[in-house]
Scaffold this motif. Structure first.
Motif, PDB file in Angstrom:
ATOM      1  N   HIS A 108       7.964  18.140 -58.234  1.00 22.25           N
ATOM      2  CA  HIS A 108       8.491  16.969 -57.524  1.00 22.25           C
ATOM      3  C   HIS A 108       9.390  17.415 -56.375  1.00 22.25           C
ATOM      4  N   ALA A 109      10.203  18.428 -56.622  1.00 20.90           N
ATOM      5  CA  ALA A 109      11.089  18.951 -55.580  1.00 20.90           C
ATOM      6  C   ALA A 109      10.288  19.523 -54.425  1.00 20.90           C
ATOM      7  N   LEU A 110       9.209  20.224 -54.754  1.00 21.09           N
ATOM      8  CA  LEU A 110       8.364  20.792 -53.703  1.00 21.09           C
ATOM      9  C   LEU A 110       7.683  19.690 -52.905  1.00 21.09           C
ATOM     10  N   ALA A 111       7.170  18.674 -53.588  1.00 19.44           N
ATOM     11  CA  ALA A 111       6.504  17.567 -52.901  1.00 19.44           C
ATOM     12  C   ALA A 111       7.461  16.880 -51.930  1.00 19.44           C
ATOM     13  N   GLN A 129       9.324  30.309 -41.010  1.00 18.60           N
ATOM     14  CA  GLN A 129       9.278  30.803 -42.378  1.00 18.60           C
ATOM     15  C   GLN A 129       9.367  29.682 -43.416  1.00 18.60           C
ATOM     16  N   LYS A 130       9.955  28.566 -43.043  1.00 22.17           N
ATOM     17  CA  LYS A 130      10.096  27.463 -43.996  1.00 22.17           C
ATOM     18  C   LYS A 130       8.734  26.931 -44.452  1.00 22.17           C
ATOM     19  N   PRO A 131       7.826  26.575 -43.540  1.00 24.33           N
ATOM     20  CA  PRO A 131       6.502  26.127 -43.995  1.00 24.33           C
ATOM     21  C   PRO A 131       5.733  27.212 -44.734  1.00 24.33           C
ATOM     22  N   ALA A 135       4.333  26.761 -48.622  1.00 23.37           N
ATOM     23  CA  ALA A 135       2.935  27.025 -48.969  1.00 23.37           C
ATOM     24  C   ALA A 135       2.831  28.041 -50.108  1.00 23.37           C
ATOM     25  N   ILE A 136       3.657  29.069 -50.071  1.00 22.14           N
ATOM     26  CA  ILE A 136       3.640  30.073 -51.140  1.00 22.14           C
ATOM     27  C   ILE A 136       4.023  29.443 -52.474  1.00 22.14           C
ATOM     28  N   LEU A 137       5.062  28.626 -52.475  1.00 20.81           N
ATOM     29  CA  LEU A 137       5.484  27.950 -53.701  1.00 20.81           C
ATOM     30  C   LEU A 137       4.388  27.033 -54.222  1.00 20.81           C
ATOM     31  N   ALA A 138       3.691  26.365 -53.311  1.00 20.38           N
ATOM     32  CA  ALA A 138       2.600  25.471 -53.704  1.00 20.38           C
ATOM     33  C   ALA A 138       1.472  26.251 -54.370  1.00 20.38           C
ATOM     34  N   VAL A 139       1.140  27.411 -53.825  1.00 15.91           N
ATOM     35  CA  VAL A 139       0.087  28.238 -54.403  1.00 15.91           C
ATOM     36  C   VAL A 139       0.496  28.695 -55.811  1.00 15.91           C
ATOM     37  N   LEU A 140       1.740  29.120 -55.968  1.00 12.62           N
ATOM     38  CA  LEU A 140       2.220  29.562 -57.276  1.00 12.62           C
ATOM     39  C   LEU A 140       2.176  28.429 -58.300  1.00 12.62           C
ATOM     40  N   LEU A 141       2.665  27.263 -57.914  1.00 13.05           N
ATOM     41  CA  LEU A 141       2.756  26.135 -58.848  1.00 13.05           C
ATOM     42  C   LEU A 141       1.399  25.499 -59.149  1.00 13.05           C
ATOM     43  N   ALA A 200       0.983  21.305 -48.067  1.00 12.85           N
ATOM     44  CA  ALA A 200       1.814  22.470 -47.763  1.00 12.85           C
ATOM     45  C   ALA A 200       1.016  23.550 -47.058  1.00 12.85           C
ATOM     46  N   LEU A 201      -0.207  23.799 -47.529  1.00 11.04           N
ATOM     47  CA  LEU A 201      -1.027  24.850 -46.921  1.00 11.04           C
ATOM     48  C   LEU A 201      -1.489  24.449 -45.522  1.00 11.04           C
ATOM     49  N   GLN A 202      -1.820  23.182 -45.329  1.00 11.27           N
ATOM     50  CA  GLN A 202      -2.215  22.720 -43.997  1.00 11.27           C
ATOM     51  C   GLN A 202      -1.048  22.810 -43.020  1.00 11.27           C
TER      52      GLN A 202
END
Length: 316
Positions: A108-111, A129-131, A135-141, A200-202
């Motif tokens: 939820h925090a990532l979204a 670096q923020k985006p 994206a990295i966090l999204a891939v992990l989760l 996030a990846l887009q």
């Protein structure tokens, strides 16, 4: 996967004494840690004494797994809850994985972070670096990927279909690294990202294209890796500098602690890196009731037996 390796060694050692993991005692733990070298996969003790660092690592993992087993009602006591010289109690108050409600809180925090993202000022040379981090966090989760798999990703590993955005993991990991991660692992698999993961990846791909355009204007070429650091953004002499594991560990750890605050420590969660996220995602798949072969494939493991040991932490 370190957890699986240590747990397997413990199970084999107990089997040599005809003891099941549920019946292990504190005496077994002391003997296991003090009269053998854990790195040797043997069922019998050896005279070699393991180092304090090695004992701490093995003891901590055993403590974590048995604590989870107690939580799920699989055992009533923890044979690793013992006091030993050089191994303070604080070293073993860790958790193997995050509970489902905590994992949901992180997502939820990532979204929210993705939905509310605003590009930084042009004067901030690190605003890009923020985006990347989102994206990295999204891939992990979303995928429970290993850190090595994240750093080995390239843009061509992304595919967009009518059903959504997919990511292929395990394609570009060197053979030597694959052997280090497990000889029998089936690393390559394709997983669909969530709505947040897709966004996030887009977002990162658009930012990455901007970095590519900047490089082109300077007569340079952007690295072929999907994710990169400040120093590794430019391809130099045909060699691309791969992102190291440390910034990803720091990213995951900071994200977990900043999202959960003091709650993470109140739960005894002192491990907060990407491995904890991977374990949590794997546990989520198991709890959801997915067939173990499917979970095994998603996790990129080589044998169902590797994953089968994790299922002992889940109350069925």
């Amino acid at each position: 996967d370190v957890y699986l390796s240590i747990w397997s060694t413990w199970i084999e050692w107990l089997a040599g004494r005809q003891v099941s993991w549920e019946k292990a005692t504190a005496s077994h733990t002391r003997e296991f840690l003090n009269t053998r070298t854990p790195s040797r996969r043997r069922a019998e003790p050896t005279p070699a004494q393991p180092s304090t660092v090695t004992k701490r690592r093995y003891w901590r993992v055993l403590r974590e797994i048995y604590q989870a087993a107690i939580h799920h009602g699989l055992v009533v006591g923890n044979p690793a809850s013992i006091a030993m010289d050089g191994l303070p109690e604080a070293e073993i108050a860790d958790s193997v994985y995050l509970d489902a409600d905590v994992l949901a809180e992180l997502r939820h925090a990532l979204a929210t972070a993705v939905q509310t993202y605003v590009p930084g000022p042009a004067s901030d040379l690190r605003a890009w670096q923020k985006p990347r981090d989102l994206a990295i966090l999204a891939v992990l989760l979303d995928t429970g990927a290993k850190t090595a798999e994240v750093t080995a990703l390239r843009p061509e590993h992304i595919s967009l279909t009518r059903e959504g955005l997919y990511l292929t993991l395990g394609s570009d990991i060197p053979r030597a690294r694959q052997r280090a991660m497990g000889k029998l692992q089936r690393l390559k698999r394709t997983l669909q990202l969530s709505e947040t993961g897709t966004a996030a990846l887009q977002l990162w791909l658009a930012t990455r294209q901007g970095k590519a355009d900047e490089c082109s204007l300077r007569g340079q070429k952007l690295t072929a890796w999907l994710f990169f650091s400040q120093k590794g953004a430019v391809s130099r002499g045909g060699e691309d500098r791969q992102m190291t594991h440390q910034p990803i560990y720091t990213l995951a750890s900071d994200f977990i602690t900043s999202t959960l605050g003091e709650e993470v420590f109140a739960r005894g969660q002192t491990h907060t890196g990407p491995t904890v996220i991977r374990n949590s995602v794997m546990m989520e798949w198991i709890v959801q009731g997915l067939d173990l072969s499917e979970v095994n494939t998603r996790a990129g493991l080589g044998q169902v037996s590797q994953l089968g040991r994790l299922t002992k932490l889940v109350a069925h």
